[in-house]
Design an enzyme around this catalytic site. Structure first.
Site, short mmCIF file in Angstrom:
data_model
loop_
_atom_site.label_atom_id
_atom_site.label_comp_id
_atom_site.label_asym_id
_atom_site.label_seq_id
_atom_site.Cartn_x
_atom_site.Cartn_y
_atom_site.Cartn_z
N GLU A 1 0.82 -1.21 0.00
CA GLU A 1 0.00 0.00 0.00
C GLU A 1 0.86 1.27 0.00
O GLU A 1 0.37 2.35 0.30
CB GLU A 1 -0.95 0.03 1.21
CG GLU A 1 -1.60 -1.29 1.57
CD GLU A 1 -2.53 -1.83 0.50
OE1 GLU A 1 -2.70 -1.18 -0.54
OE2 GLU A 1 -3.12 -2.91 0.71
N ARG B 1 5.49 7.87 -7.35
CA ARG B 1 4.55 7.69 -8.46
C ARG B 1 4.09 9.06 -8.95
O ARG B 1 3.60 9.88 -8.18
CB ARG B 1 3.36 6.87 -7.97
CG ARG B 1 2.43 6.38 -9.05
CD ARG B 1 1.41 5.40 -8.52
NE ARG B 1 0.47 5.99 -7.58
CZ ARG B 1 -0.85 5.75 -7.58
NH1 ARG B 1 -1.37 4.94 -8.47
NH2 ARG B 1 -1.63 6.31 -6.69
N ASP C 1 -1.71 -1.50 -10.38
CA ASP C 1 -1.88 -2.91 -10.08
C ASP C 1 -1.86 -3.69 -11.39
O ASP C 1 -2.52 -3.31 -12.37
CB ASP C 1 -3.21 -3.16 -9.37
CG ASP C 1 -3.22 -2.64 -7.95
OD1 ASP C 1 -2.14 -2.58 -7.33
OD2 ASP C 1 -4.31 -2.30 -7.45
N TRP D 1 -0.52 5.08 -0.44
CA TRP D 1 -1.13 5.47 -1.72
C TRP D 1 -2.66 5.38 -1.64
O TRP D 1 -3.34 5.46 -2.63
CB TRP D 1 -0.57 4.66 -2.88
CG TRP D 1 -1.04 3.25 -3.08
CD1 TRP D 1 -1.57 2.39 -2.17
CD2 TRP D 1 -0.98 2.54 -4.32
NE1 TRP D 1 -1.86 1.18 -2.75
CE2 TRP D 1 -1.50 1.23 -4.07
CE3 TRP D 1 -0.54 2.83 -5.61
CZ2 TRP D 1 -1.58 0.25 -5.06
CZ3 TRP D 1 -0.63 1.86 -6.60
CH2 TRP D 1 -1.14 0.59 -6.32
#
Length: 501
Positions: A189, A235, A328, A380
């Site tokens: 996570e 990210r 993902d 995140w």
């Protein structure tokens, strides 16, 4: 650095909780087999084609130990093979039921072809599980592999001794499967609290992922964390959210196959999105040609977005910069039917647009390392803090996990012999501490299932722990064997490792 627009890293995070032997539909093994068929098979096929072309450093692939355990598990391999056969039968039935509509009739035929190819792929390449396939891509440099803790716990909420045990155990598990320990991890996570980098360094972790806001939005370079040599990558949300965000993104386009609408007679999805407010019964049939046209536009849009972003970062910083997009793996194919084709299109088009495509390791080799940074507590998840895993909705689960860890540590013994009962008890505790259960409750996604799973594993731990304390060794051994028949990831897990922390 050589002259490029800049550098792009795609990071895909592959994870599902332990699902084997814990229900089937609508939550349970079906979830695993759908993701396996529609994401893992096509993504591995894509990587194989890139490898055959001699492409290296294509992307950074995170695979959690608990997912790898399922993709190697003999029971899961047999059950998935049966699932693929049922998919083929359902596709044949759909061709008959949908014969009245040309688009649906063609879709049924396509589903049959896809299921047949999947069976052939599985029987020829996956017979010995996932690890040999993954190892080949790591060994030939097609991907950089990220590992992680054993059962994907939210690390900031763990006692440091449990955290260290889970991380070392996860890295050891990956090394056992592919022959080397990963240098990087996908922190579950993207959960972080200040100081965790020292634990990473002690475990041999050199790099990890955080979300963009943890770096206050400046994700244009990797950074060492605090006083350590451990590097974090952020990210880039401006680019990442172009594809998938909490509110929008390409997969919701009207032309794409709708994830949520089923023909329950055959368990297949016959519709395109059509519109966000259109009822399932009123959705239009899926049209592959229309979806392909839209996909081409979205590949171009994403490449243009990356190039524009890199140019803006170069203008701001006066140097080539870095963009990291992370998703993902299950997005590509399982959630978004067209995802694998989009992925291939982007990975082929970006180099043609002058963008260096590489891995996190490759980005460091290209010189994308900035000044040290002190990271805040973050994730995140919603709000980019810990609320999903430590919020009011899951306060009881957080407390239960805290108490479980206390009992886990109190049960440590000074014995020198390996103890199968204690190993299974620790295995159950690791499964109970999975971050997935709190996530599913907070997001109201199969919350009852998630609470039940956390409770079952905690109760199994307590049962084995109590029997051991009472000296009822024979009964404890019987139950440990019974539980192990259902929950046996991490066969090498050695409870004595808790004594090292």
């Amino acid at each position: 650095m050589s002259e490029h627009e800049g550098t792009f890293c795609l990071v895909v995070h592959s994870h599902l909780p332990w699902l084997a032997h814990h229900g089937s539909w609508p939550v349970g093994e079906e979830w695993l087999y759908q993701a396996w068929a529609h994401s893992y098979l096509p993504v591995m096929d894509l990587l194989r084609r890139f490898a055959d072309e001699g492409r290296r450093d294509v992307l950074t692939l995170g695979v959690t130990p608990v997912l790898a355990a399922q993709l190697d598990d003999p029971y899961c391999l047999r059950a998935f093979h049966e699932w693929l056969g049922h998919w083929q039968l359902r596709a044949r039935q759909a061709s008959s039921l949908w014969g009245h509509d040309p688009l649906l009739r063609e879709l049924g035929a396509t589903e049959y072809q896809r299921s047949t190819k999947a069976i052939e792929e599985f029987e020829t390449r996956w017979r010995h599980g996932f690890s040999p396939i993954l190892r080949s891509f790591v060994d030939n440099g097609t991907v950089e592999l990220l590992g992680g803790p054993l059962a994907h716990p939210f690390q900031p909420l763990l006692d440091e001794r449990v955290r260290s045990f889970a991380l070392r155990g996860g890295l050891d598990d990956t090394a056992l499967r592919i022959g080397r320990r990963p240098e990087g991890i996908w922190a579950p996570e993207c959960g972080y609290e200040p100081g965790m980098e020292h634990g990473y360094a002690a475990a041999g972790v050199r790099r990890f992922m955080v979300d963009g806001p943890s770096l206050r939005g400046d994700t244009s370079a990797a950074r060492t964390v605090g006083s350590s040599d451990v590097v974090c990558f952020g990210r880039d949300l401006e680019v990442t959210y172009r594809v998938w965000s909490p509110k929008a993104g390409y997969p919701g386009h009207a032309a794409y196959r709708d994830f949520h609408t089923w023909d329950h007679r055959v368990g297949l999805k016959p519709s395109r999105v059509t519109g966000k407010t259109v009822e399932p019964a009123d959705k239009a049939p899926y049209d592959p040609a229309l979806a392909a046209d839209t996909l081409g536009l979205h590949v171009k849009d994403f490449v243009d977005t990356v190039v524009t972003r890199l140019r803006a970062l170069r203008a701001r910083h006066g140097r080539e910069s870095l963009v990291v997009a992370a998703y993902d793996t299950e997005l590509f194919g399982h959630w978004w039917h067209e995802g694998p084709a989009w992925l291939e299109g982007v990975l082929r088009a970006l180099p043609e647009a002058g963008v260096r495509v590489t891995t996190l390791r490759g980005a460091l080799e290209a010189g994308h390392l900035g000044a040290p940074v002190d990271l805040p507590a973050s994730s995140w998840g919603s709000g980019k803090d810990w609320r999903v895993w430590d919020g009011e909705q899951v306060a009881d689960m957080v407390q239960a996990n805290r108490e479980l860890q206390a009992r886990l540590l109190a049960g440590r013994s000074a014995g020198t012999a390996r103890d199968a009962v204690r190993d299974q008890a620790v295995r159950e505790a690791m499964l109970a501490l999975s971050s997935d259960w709190a996530f599913m409750v907070t997001k109201d996604s199969a919350a009852d299932y998630a609470r039940r799973r956390a409770r079952v594993h905690t109760e199994r731990f307590d049962t084995l722990d109590s029997l051991a304390r009472e000296g009822r060794t024979e009964r404890a051994a019987e139950l440990a064997a019974e539980f192990r028949a259902q929950d046996d990831p991490f066969g090498q897990l050695d409870a004595r490792g808790l004594e090292q922390d």
